[in-house]
Design an enzyme around this catalytic site. Structure first.
Site, mmCIF file in Angstrom:
data_model
loop_
_atom_site.group_PDB
_atom_site.id
_atom_site.type_symbol
_atom_site.label_atom_id
_atom_site.label_comp_id
_atom_site.label_asym_id
_atom_site.label_seq_id
_atom_site.Cartn_x
_atom_site.Cartn_y
_atom_site.Cartn_z
ATOM 1 C CG LEU A 242 -2.043 -1.094 1.131
ATOM 2 C CD1 LEU A 242 -2.865 -1.096 2.404
ATOM 3 C CD2 LEU A 242 -2.931 -0.880 -0.097
ATOM 4 C CB SER B 51 3.409 3.699 -17.510
ATOM 5 O OG SER B 51 3.924 5.014 -17.655
ATOM 6 N N GLY C 274 2.147 7.028 -13.134
ATOM 7 C CA GLY C 274 2.391 7.690 -11.860
ATOM 8 C C GLY C 274 1.175 7.633 -10.957
ATOM 9 C CE LYS D 172 5.991 1.424 -16.484
ATOM 10 N NZ LYS D 172 7.122 1.736 -15.626
ATOM 11 C CG HIS E 20 6.633 3.602 -21.057
ATOM 12 N ND1 HIS E 20 7.025 4.102 -19.827
ATOM 13 C CD2 HIS E 20 5.590 4.365 -21.437
ATOM 14 C CE1 HIS E 20 6.257 5.120 -19.488
ATOM 15 N NE2 HIS E 20 5.366 5.298 -20.446
#
Length: 483
Positions: free
Chosen positions: A12, A130, A132, A185, A188
């Site tokens: 978390l 991706s 954020g 990724k 990327h």
């Protein structure tokens, strides 16, 4: 609330919390666990209060709270922590259950973990995520790979929470087996390094050569965001340049040393391993390394000298040249990234959908831009396209940009302003369009000192020759090989 949750999530931190809230907002019930139980309690009593989110105090409780086949998403720091969680979960799961790693794991680790987890009768997905903090909450780009049979079970969740583009198409689809999702990724993120470096070079030219203020540059980037360069990174650059603290531009107060988490470096290493000239992303990584040598640069600036920047000419026209240089260099960077993915697909046996990858990057992620729609069109028109530079649209754009691109680099060099990404992009373009490069001399040198042999223009490809250049050597040659 449903008796059994649709999915469980471990970890978390910022991304984990926001993905859970995103899933719940799309109608899914989610169970959560964190090694620090206090985080679970704080989340459940705070942002998750009143929502279909269950807090659990142990991995056993988490697993028991899930419907079958159980789906457990791991959002912890890449590396050993992921392996630790996997080993703790395996004894608690049943054949057919699914483990999902949504962190920034290195794709060889995902290759290894997929094989390991499948050997235990379970399924594994390694997925790039991706966008954020905001993307995780409102809709990220999601790039899953791993056990293909697991995709049908996670597809409804992943495509529901992913960003959407035209016609409500989700920025998420199956990428390929084992580490394919994390590889895409990684590329990327490498392209992200390149985009950011190119923008920073445009900023430095405007600042140090044209003497523009952050406010003036804000207006330029805001205008650029309406055209070919329309993208998230151009948009936030404009906003950053306009931001003030106590009446002064904040950007001018930030120390010029850049950090990195390693994905750009991994991209460069993969390119070297596969023999692909990923020059622009490499320069972007090295530029961050050079920026980190702040104290040494400050000392060197007092010893080493160069030209003092002084611009003479049409400022408005030169700003347009900078835009053209930025756009042409961006095309080269993406071209190199796609060549790397094509070579990786061949090496690892993946069937990558290159237009689909552009679509997955079209929304939600950090490099999202209108530009990616053109890449999808290029591969829709020609799925076997070898290089984006050969697509009619991108060829025309580079042809249009060339004069300004060359003027910007020449002017920057004459004025002592570093443009490593702009320059290497042009060097790659000029090399790629050259029928003949000076590697004939290089091969002669290798044969001279090491008898490494060479091929000849007047003989069939695949025949190798060695010359006794000095008359003192023998006729024995080294075997031919490529690293």
């Amino acid at each position: 609330m449903k008796e059994l949750s649709d999915i469980g999530l471990i970890g978390l931190a910022v991304m984990g919390e926001n993905l859970v809230l995103n899933m719940e907002s799309k109608g899914f019930t989610v169970s959560v666990y964190n090694r620090s139980i206090e985080k679970v309690e704080k989340f459940v009593d705070g942002r998750a209060k009143g929502k279909n989110i269950k807090g659990t105090k142990s991995l056993e409780e988490l697993v028991q709270s899930l419907e079958r086949p159980r789906k457990v998403m791991i959002m912890v720091k890449a590396g050993k922590p992921v392996d630790t969680i996997i080993d703790q979960l395996i004894p608690l799961l049943e054949p057919g259950d699914i483990l999902i790693d949504g962190g920034n794991s290195h794709f060889p680790d995902t290759n290894r973990r997929t094989e390991y987890v499948e050997s235990k009768g379970l399924r594994y997905i390694g997925t790039g995520v991706s966008g954020g903090e905001e993307g995780a909450l409102k809709g990220p780009s999601i790039m899953p790979g791993g056990s293909k049979e697991a995709w049908q079970y996670v597809k409804p969740i992943f495509q529901s929470i992913a960003a959407k583009v035209e016609d409500n198409v989700p920025c998420c689809d199956w990428v390929g087996e084992n580490g394919a999702g994390h590889f895409v990724k990684m590329v990327h993120n490498g392209i992200e390094y390149g985009d950011m470096q190119l923008i920073c070079e445009a900023y430095q030219i405007m600042k140090d050569l044209l003497g523009m203020s952050p406010g003036e540059m804000h207006e330029v980037f805001a205008e650029w965001d309406k055209g070919d360069l329309d993208s998230y990174l151009i948009e936030i650059t404009s906003e950053i340049l306009a931001f003030k603290e106590e009446g002064e531009p904040l950007v001018d107060k930030i120390l010029d040393t850049a950090g990195q988490k390693g994905t750009g470096k991994w991209t460069g290493i993969s390119a070297l391993d596969l023999g692909i000239p990923l020059t622009l992303i490499g320069e972007a990584v090295f530029s961050r390394c050079l920026s980190a040598q702040k104290d040494e640069r400050v000392a060197a600036s007092k010893i080493l000298s160069g030209p003092k920047p002084a611009f003479q000419g049409d400022k408005k026209a030169f700003i347009e040249d900078i835009r053209q240089a930025l756009f042409a260099s961006k095309i080269v960077s993406y071209a190199q990234g796609y060549v790397l993915m094509r070579e990786a697909a061949s090496e690892y046996g993946w069937e990558l959908n290159y237009g689909g990858i552009a679509l997955m990057w079209r929304g939600g992620c950090i490099i999202r831009s209108a530009f990616l729609g053109k890449i999808k069109e290029a591969f829709d028109n020609n799925p076997d396209l070898l290089n984006l530079l050969l697509d009619p649209y991108f060829k025309a754009k580079v042809d249009e940009a060339q004069p300004g691109w060359r003027r910007v680099i020449g002017t920057a060099v004459a004025n002592g302003i570093p443009t490593p990404a702009f320059s290497t992009a042009l060097a790659y373009f000029d090399g790629y369009r050259s029928e003949r490069l000076p590697a004939n001399l290089l091969q002669a040198q290798r044969d001279y000192f090491g008898a490494h042999t060479y091929e000849r223009l007047d003989k069939p490809r695949g025949e190798y020759f060695h010359t006794n250049w000095t008359g003192r050597g023998g006729e024995t040659a080294s075997s031919t090989y490529n690293v």
